[in-house]
Design an enzyme around this catalytic site. Sequence first.
Site, PDB file in Angstrom:
ATOM      1  N   CYS A 184       1.934  14.572   8.192  1.00 57.78           N
ATOM      2  CA  CYS A 184       1.789  15.947   7.724  1.00 57.78           C
ATOM      3  C   CYS A 184       1.385  16.838   8.900  1.00 57.78           C
ATOM      4  CB  CYS A 184       0.738  16.018   6.619  1.00 57.78           C
ATOM      5  SG  CYS A 184       0.401  17.690   6.022  1.00 57.78           S
ATOM      6  N   CYS A 242      -2.403  18.043   8.236  1.00 56.99           N
ATOM      7  CA  CYS A 242      -3.595  17.182   8.246  1.00 56.99           C
ATOM      8  C   CYS A 242      -3.357  15.821   8.901  1.00 56.99           C
ATOM      9  CB  CYS A 242      -4.104  16.995   6.821  1.00 56.99           C
ATOM     10  SG  CYS A 242      -3.026  15.992   5.768  1.00 56.99           S
ATOM     11  N   CYS A 246       1.902  16.729   0.244  1.00 54.30           N
ATOM     12  CA  CYS A 246       0.980  15.823   0.920  1.00 54.30           C
ATOM     13  C   CYS A 246      -0.172  15.576  -0.052  1.00 54.30           C
ATOM     14  CB  CYS A 246       0.467  16.452   2.214  1.00 54.30           C
ATOM     15  SG  CYS A 246      -0.840  15.474   2.996  1.00 54.30           S
ATOM     16  N   CYS A 262      -3.764  17.027   1.643  1.00 55.06           N
ATOM     17  CA  CYS A 262      -4.101  18.456   1.780  1.00 55.06           C
ATOM     18  C   CYS A 262      -3.356  19.348   0.794  1.00 55.06           C
ATOM     19  CB  CYS A 262      -3.851  18.936   3.209  1.00 55.06           C
ATOM     20  SG  CYS A 262      -2.107  19.056   3.670  1.00 55.06           S
ATOM     21  N   CYS A 308      14.015  15.115   0.429  1.00 60.39           N
ATOM     22  CA  CYS A 308      14.549  16.151   1.311  1.00 60.39           C
ATOM     23  C   CYS A 308      13.357  16.972   1.799  1.00 60.39           C
ATOM     24  CB  CYS A 308      15.541  17.010   0.536  1.00 60.39           C
ATOM     25  SG  CYS A 308      16.380  18.214   1.548  1.00 60.39           S
TER      26      CYS A 308
END
Length: 196
Positions: A77, A80, A126, A129, A156
């Site tokens: 991510c 984070c 995610c 976060c 995607c």
Amino acid sequence: MRREVIAALSLPLVILEPAPASASRRSRTEGYAIQRSEREWAYVLSGKQYNILREGGTEAPNSSPLVKEKRAGTFVCAGCTSRLFDSAAKFESGTGWPSFATPLAAVETEPVNAMTAALLGAEVRCGTCGGHLGDVFQDGFLFPGTPAFLSGKRYCIDGAALAFLPAEGGEQGLVYGDEPLPKPAPSSTMAYGRST
């Protein structure tokens, strides 16, 4: 009766369009382990990262260098650094966005009904976060010879929502998905727009 039919036909038609899968009503902040104010997110993320991760936006196809990334490693991510996708799950979908067949444990899919999931996909976030990553579609069967054909799914993902950590790299080796693609070197036969 005739007047009633004419009156009914003259009413404005309301066309209901399905909301994009990324238009979830659930907060991208509350309930997640990493929480920041929107001002703090705007400070730590680039403009493109903020638009995607915090506002649920998307990027232009083929605008991220991570579309063509083929090295072994992990996609994390951009907000984070939670580990989201293994490079072994990545495949070429031809859509212009990084595509994956399966996620790692830190990926969360927003719940939608089966019909919406089949037709429009479901938002992917995610799980650490709450950042918007992209959407998951049930069309993996369209990609024979790829890991998506086996999983039946295509994640995607917007490249700007990710950073790539090469297996041989380390933290200094992070490649951010919102970095511009390198421009080709000018031809040595060109000078000020004229060929020499």
